[in-house]
Design a protein around this motif. Structure first.
Motif, short mmCIF file in Angstrom:
data_model
loop_
_atom_site.label_atom_id
_atom_site.label_comp_id
_atom_site.label_asym_id
_atom_site.label_seq_id
_atom_site.Cartn_x
_atom_site.Cartn_y
_atom_site.Cartn_z
N VAL A 126 0.81 -1.26 -0.10
CA VAL A 126 0.01 -0.08 -0.08
C VAL A 126 0.95 1.28 -0.03
O VAL A 126 1.84 1.36 0.67
CB VAL A 126 -0.90 -0.07 1.27
N TYR A 127 0.44 2.23 -0.60
CA TYR A 127 1.17 3.74 -0.50
C TYR A 127 0.51 4.47 0.51
O TYR A 127 -0.93 4.64 0.52
CB TYR A 127 0.90 4.43 -1.98
N CYS A 128 1.20 4.77 1.45
CA CYS A 128 0.65 5.43 2.54
C CYS A 128 1.43 6.36 3.28
O CYS A 128 2.79 6.64 2.98
CB CYS A 128 0.04 4.25 3.50
N VAL A 143 6.14 3.03 0.86
CA VAL A 143 5.29 1.82 0.41
C VAL A 143 5.33 0.92 1.50
O VAL A 143 6.57 0.74 2.08
CB VAL A 143 6.08 1.25 -0.71
N ARG A 144 4.36 0.41 2.05
CA ARG A 144 4.31 -0.49 3.24
C ARG A 144 3.67 -1.74 2.90
O ARG A 144 2.62 -1.86 1.97
CB ARG A 144 3.75 0.04 4.54
N THR A 145 3.87 -2.84 3.51
CA THR A 145 3.05 -4.05 3.30
C THR A 145 1.84 -4.34 4.49
O THR A 145 2.14 -3.65 5.54
CB THR A 145 3.90 -5.41 3.09
N PHE A 146 1.08 -5.02 4.14
CA PHE A 146 -0.17 -5.05 5.03
C PHE A 146 0.59 -5.83 6.47
O PHE A 146 0.14 -5.49 7.53
CB PHE A 146 -1.12 -6.10 4.61
N SER A 147 1.53 -6.80 6.49
CA SER A 147 2.04 -7.42 7.55
C SER A 147 2.88 -6.32 8.45
O SER A 147 2.68 -6.47 9.58
CB SER A 147 2.91 -8.58 7.19
N ASP A 148 3.43 -5.31 7.64
CA ASP A 148 4.15 -4.60 8.40
C ASP A 148 3.44 -3.54 8.98
O ASP A 148 3.51 -3.23 10.33
CB ASP A 148 5.04 -3.96 7.47
N LEU A 149 2.30 -3.13 8.31
CA LEU A 149 1.27 -2.21 9.13
C LEU A 149 0.56 -2.86 10.27
O LEU A 149 0.53 -2.23 11.10
CB LEU A 149 0.30 -1.88 8.10
N GLU A 165 -10.28 -0.34 3.61
CA GLU A 165 -11.10 -1.38 3.90
C GLU A 165 -9.96 -2.63 3.97
O GLU A 165 -10.32 -3.45 4.91
CB GLU A 165 -12.14 -1.62 2.65
N THR A 166 -9.28 -2.78 2.97
CA THR A 166 -8.31 -3.88 3.20
C THR A 166 -7.36 -3.92 4.39
O THR A 166 -6.89 -5.04 5.03
CB THR A 166 -7.46 -4.21 1.72
N CYS A 171 -5.70 -6.01 9.47
CA CYS A 171 -5.00 -5.61 10.53
C CYS A 171 -5.84 -5.87 11.94
O CYS A 171 -5.52 -5.46 12.98
CB CYS A 171 -4.43 -4.21 10.52
N GLY A 172 -7.18 -6.41 11.21
CA GLY A 172 -8.04 -6.45 12.58
C GLY A 172 -8.47 -5.33 12.93
O GLY A 172 -8.71 -5.30 14.38
#
Length: 225
Positions: A126-128, A143-149, A165-166, A171-172
């Motif tokens: 994701v770009y965040c 740029v970050r990954t979902f697991s990193d976030l 949403e994703t 990330c629960g």
């Protein structure tokens, strides 16, 4: 100050004229979510908002353009047009990030938890960028990954953007943390940020957070001896 704002960075194509003068205050905009084809639409949109606000190009004090993150093709269209106007008119051209503009429209300004603006990237990316509840940047865009976030997001973080949403799902996070799911900035927010931006610090240069997918062609190339 009277400005022309342009956005072609993402799925939307939009233009606006905004004047914050007390006596001649005016605002008009036109936009369309088109996905592709910004080059065919943009100039007509610019002509429409200039006519509707009775603005001559010589009346403009600056030109504002979104600089990304966004599509390579869309960014080139908007940046080329904005720089061209700036060169011909001798006016400053100001670059505004899509993340900052989305934050401006989504931040609740309630003094609460920060806001993460997240745009859909490639695969698990994701770009965040993180912003305060009032929309001020609290980190650099990246740029970050979902697991990193999932491992690093602060307590109570709120979300905005096409990937909100994703991110919440991965990330629960509860759905009420999502303040906006919009995948592109509002052109008025782009214009308002550009009005107050310092041209010396807000260059109209593309914000590319990852390299292009295309690779140089080598098949059939004759190597020089």
């Amino acid at each position: 100050m009277r400005v022309l704002a342009i956005d072609t960075a993402l799925a939307n194509c939009a233009a606006a004229v905004l004047d914050n003068g007390a006596d001649t205050a005016c605002y008009d905009s036109v936009g369309e979510e088109i996905g592709r084809g910004h080059a065919e639409k943009l100039m007509d949109m610019i002509g429409e908002v200039m006519a509707e606000t009775s603005t001559a190009f010589s009346d403009l004090d600056r030109v504002i353009v979104t600089v990304g993150p966004g599509s390579f093709t869309g960014l080139r269209v908007g940046l080329s047009v904005a720089r061209g106007f700036g060169l011909v008119l001798g006016k400053p051209v100001v670059g505004i990030t899509t993340l900052a503009a989305i934050a401006k429209s989504s931040a609740p300004d309630d003094g609460g938890a920060p806001l993460l603006v997240a745009l859909t990237g490639k695969g698990e990316e994701v770009y965040c960028q993180a912003f305060s509840a009032s929309g001020d940047p609290e980190s650099e865009a990246g740029v970050r990954t979902f697991s990193d976030l999932a491992a690093t997001l602060p307590e109570g973080i709120r979300l905005a953007g096409s990937a909100a949403e994703t991110v919440a799902e991965k990330c629960g996070l509860p759905q009420d943390r999502i303040l906006s799911r919009c995948g592109y900035p509002g052109i008025r927010e782009v214009a308002e940020l550009g009005l107050v931006a310092d041209p010396a610090k807000s260059s109209p240069s593309p914000l590319y957070l990852r390299p292009p997918d295309a690779t140089p062609q080598t098949k059939g190339r004759i190597e020089r001896q």
